[in-house]
Design a protein around this motif. Structure first.
Motif, PDB file in Angstrom:
ATOM      1  N   ASN A   1       0.805  -1.217   0.000  1.00 24.33           N
ATOM      2  CA  ASN A   1       0.000   0.000   0.000  1.00 24.33           C
ATOM      3  C   ASN A   1       0.843   1.274   0.000  1.00 24.33           C
ATOM      4  OD1 ASN A   1      -3.076  -0.788   0.468  1.00 24.33           O
ATOM      5  ND2 ASN A   1      -1.838  -2.215   1.671  1.00 24.33           N
ATOM      6  N   GLY A   2       2.164   1.120  -0.169  1.00 21.47           N
ATOM      7  CA  GLY A   2       3.032   2.279  -0.261  1.00 21.47           C
ATOM      8  C   GLY A   2       3.151   3.072   1.021  1.00 21.47           C
ATOM      9  N   ILE A   3       2.897   2.440   2.157  1.00 24.51           N
ATOM     10  CA  ILE A   3       2.967   3.137   3.445  1.00 24.51           C
ATOM     11  C   ILE A   3       4.410   3.218   3.932  1.00 24.51           C
ATOM     12  CG2 ILE A   3       2.231   3.025   5.873  1.00 24.51           C
ATOM     13  CD1 ILE A   3      -0.279   1.476   4.710  1.00 24.51           C
ATOM     14  N   VAL A   4       5.108   2.108   3.842  1.00 21.72           N
ATOM     15  CA  VAL A   4       6.556   2.058   4.080  1.00 21.72           C
ATOM     16  C   VAL A   4       7.174   1.468   2.824  1.00 21.72           C
ATOM     17  CG1 VAL A   4       8.423   1.106   5.480  1.00 21.72           C
ATOM     18  CG2 VAL A   4       6.273   1.777   6.573  1.00 21.72           C
ATOM     19  N   VAL A   5       8.029   2.240   2.176  1.00 21.02           N
ATOM     20  CA  VAL A   5       8.610   1.804   0.911  1.00 21.02           C
ATOM     21  C   VAL A   5      10.106   1.560   1.104  1.00 21.02           C
ATOM     22  CG1 VAL A   5       8.964   2.352  -1.517  1.00 21.02           C
ATOM     23  CG2 VAL A   5       6.908   3.173  -0.335  1.00 21.02           C
ATOM     24  N   PRO A   6      10.521   0.288   1.213  1.00 20.74           N
ATOM     25  CA  PRO A   6      11.950  -0.016   1.397  1.00 20.74           C
ATOM     26  C   PRO A   6      12.780   0.429   0.197  1.00 20.74           C
ATOM     27  CG  PRO A   6      10.580  -1.908   1.946  1.00 20.74           C
ATOM     28  CD  PRO A   6       9.690  -0.917   1.237  1.00 20.74           C
ATOM     29  N   LYS A   7      13.928   1.008   0.475  1.00 23.46           N
ATOM     30  CA  LYS A   7      14.876   1.400  -0.561  1.00 23.46           C
ATOM     31  C   LYS A   7      16.213   0.772  -0.224  1.00 23.46           C
ATOM     32  CE  LYS A   7      16.729   5.458  -2.949  1.00 23.46           C
ATOM     33  NZ  LYS A   7      16.794   6.946  -2.974  1.00 23.46           N
ATOM     34  N   TYR A   8      16.806   0.077  -1.194  1.00 22.50           N
ATOM     35  CA  TYR A   8      18.056  -0.639  -0.939  1.00 22.50           C
ATOM     36  C   TYR A   8      17.874  -1.542   0.289  1.00 22.50           C
ATOM     37  CZ  TYR A   8      19.629   3.215  -3.851  1.00 22.50           C
ATOM     38  OH  TYR A   8      19.751   4.139  -4.851  1.00 22.50           O
ATOM     39  N   GLU A   9      16.829  -2.362   0.234  1.00 23.31           N
ATOM     40  CA  GLU A   9      16.409  -3.146   1.398  1.00 23.31           C
ATOM     41  C   GLU A   9      17.493  -4.078   1.920  1.00 23.31           C
ATOM     42  OE1 GLU A   9      12.527  -5.877   2.644  1.00 23.31           O
ATOM     43  OE2 GLU A   9      12.734  -5.060   0.618  1.00 23.31           O
ATOM     44  N   ARG A  10      18.365  -4.587   1.045  1.00 22.04           N
ATOM     45  CA  ARG A  10      19.363  -5.567   1.461  1.00 22.04           C
ATOM     46  C   ARG A  10      20.693  -4.934   1.868  1.00 22.04           C
ATOM     47  NH1 ARG A  10      16.272  -9.861   2.602  1.00 22.04           N
ATOM     48  NH2 ARG A  10      14.720 -10.156   0.960  1.00 22.04           N
ATOM     49  N   ILE A  11      20.781  -3.617   1.764  1.00 22.30           N
ATOM     50  CA  ILE A  11      22.029  -2.943   2.140  1.00 22.30           C
ATOM     51  C   ILE A  11      21.876  -2.396   3.548  1.00 22.30           C
ATOM     52  CG2 ILE A  11      23.652  -1.101   1.560  1.00 22.30           C
ATOM     53  CD1 ILE A  11      22.655  -1.282  -1.319  1.00 22.30           C
TER      54      ILE A  11
ATOM     55  N   ASP B   1      16.424   4.939   7.155  1.00 22.58           N
ATOM     56  CA  ASP B   1      15.344   5.885   6.901  1.00 22.58           C
ATOM     57  C   ASP B   1      13.969   5.225   6.886  1.00 22.58           C
ATOM     58  OD1 ASP B   1      17.068   7.952   6.827  1.00 22.58           O
ATOM     59  OD2 ASP B   1      17.218   8.057   4.645  1.00 22.58           O
ATOM     60  N   TYR B   2      13.818   4.148   6.103  1.00 23.35           N
ATOM     61  CA  TYR B   2      12.500   3.528   6.041  1.00 23.35           C
ATOM     62  C   TYR B   2      12.230   2.638   7.248  1.00 23.35           C
ATOM     63  CZ  TYR B   2      14.266  -1.129   4.682  1.00 23.35           C
ATOM     64  OH  TYR B   2      14.874  -2.356   4.668  1.00 23.35           O
ATOM     65  N   TYR B   3      13.279   2.147   7.885  1.00 19.97           N
ATOM     66  CA  TYR B   3      13.099   1.210   8.995  1.00 19.97           C
ATOM     67  C   TYR B   3      12.558   1.903  10.240  1.00 19.97           C
ATOM     68  CZ  TYR B   3      13.927  -3.367  11.002  1.00 19.97           C
ATOM     69  OH  TYR B   3      13.752  -4.607  11.543  1.00 19.97           O
ATOM     70  N   VAL B   4      12.878   3.184  10.406  1.00 19.89           N
ATOM     71  CA  VAL B   4      12.406   3.914  11.582  1.00 19.89           C
ATOM     72  C   VAL B   4      11.237   4.834  11.242  1.00 19.89           C
ATOM     73  CG1 VAL B   4      14.695   3.838  12.646  1.00 19.89           C
ATOM     74  CG2 VAL B   4      14.050   5.819  11.249  1.00 19.89           C
ATOM     75  N   GLN B   5      10.760   4.774  10.010  1.00 17.95           N
ATOM     76  CA  GLN B   5       9.648   5.626   9.578  1.00 17.95           C
ATOM     77  C   GLN B   5       8.358   5.232  10.296  1.00 17.95           C
ATOM     78  OE1 GLN B   5       8.907   5.400   5.354  1.00 17.95           O
ATOM     79  NE2 GLN B   5       6.802   6.171   5.587  1.00 17.95           N
TER      80      GLN B   5
END
Length: 270
Positions: free
Chosen positions: A189-199, A205-209
């Motif tokens: 649903n685009g609420i939390v959008v992981p970026k470079y999830e494996r790095i 940024d997205y993990y603490v959003q």
């Protein structure tokens, strides 16, 4: 050779009376005492209900039964106070007043109708049990508690969800049953959008959003992610075993630090 009419009619007669035998005694006595005109009304209502879609059944049963169900729930002060105590324990501000209970009765019917869209007869059967049985009303309290807790988890950051999971006796099971479906819904649903999830160093940024969710949106997400049975079972586990969900508010909601991550990130990755 043609079968005898007498023999062919017996099973039908037995079957019709066996249905009445399953009713509570007072309901059976009332049904048998109805004059023909009123029996026609009952049969018409049965026909309309059985031929309606689950959504229409939910709407009718809500309008026809909500006030009575809420009145019965308010009479059960012990269960009401017990659930309210758990809500306060998890820092949830929902108060189980008449208006909140009535909105949850409506929501329960709608949620059940969504779950059983392909099996409407099962929905009607479960709804009737809820109306008839004095014990089934407890499933509504279980549902309310479970739903409020799942809304709370939906509104947590992924880091907060992980800290909540680590506290549990079986973190792996908790993550599989609740955290993974919630995080999947966040992503879809685009609420939390992981970026470079494996790095690792790009996770922060997205993990603490903190998810930006309205009350209405939170309700929709829980209903679309979990079945009524899952929600009710989650609430029931709390009522049956008060420590089944370990909760430490200060630990879960601690301020995030830029350079510190929990050590078990790979467990939660979807």
């Amino acid at each position: 050779m043609k079968p005898k009419l007498g023999n062919s009619s017996k099973p039908r007669k037995f079957q019709s009376y066996s249905i009445l035998e399953t009713l509570p005694p007072l309901a059976k006595k009332w049904a048998e005492s109805l004059p023909w005109e009123e029996r026609r009304y009952v049969l018409s209502l049965c026909h309309l209900l059985c031929g309606s879609t689950p959504d229409l059944q939910a709407e009718f049963l809500d309008e026809y039964t909500a006030d009575g169900l809420v009145a019965r729930m308010l009479e059960d002060r012990d269960t009401q106070h017990q659930v309210q105590k758990y809500l306060f324990r998890f820092y949830l501000k929902t108060e189980l007043n008449q208006a909140v209970l009535k909105s949850y009765v409506r929501q329960f019917f709608i949620h059940s109708s969504q779950d059983l869209r392909e099996q409407p007869h099962d929905y009607l059967e479960s709804a009737l049990r809820l109306v008839i049985s004095t014990e089934e009303k407890n499933s509504l309290f279980n549902y309310i508690l479970g739903f409020e807790l799942l809304k709370m988890i939906f509104q947590m950051s992924w880091a907060q969800q992980e800290r909540l999971s680590i506290l549990q006796k079986s973190p792996t099971s908790f993550i599989k049953n609740y955290i993974k479906p919630i995080q999947k819904a966040h992503k879809l649903n685009g609420i939390v959008v992981p970026k470079y999830e494996r790095i690792f160093f790009e996770k922060h940024d997205y993990y603490v959003q903190i998810p930006d969710l309205s009350e209405k949106r939170s309700i929709e997400l829980v209903m679309n992610t979990f079945t009524t049975n899952t929600v009710s079972d989650f609430g029931f586990s709390m009522i049956r075993h008060p420590q089944s969900l370990t909760f430490d508010y200060e630990y879960i909601y601690q301020p995030e630090q830029e350079s510190i991550f929990t050590q078990d990130l790979e467990v939660i990755n979807i």
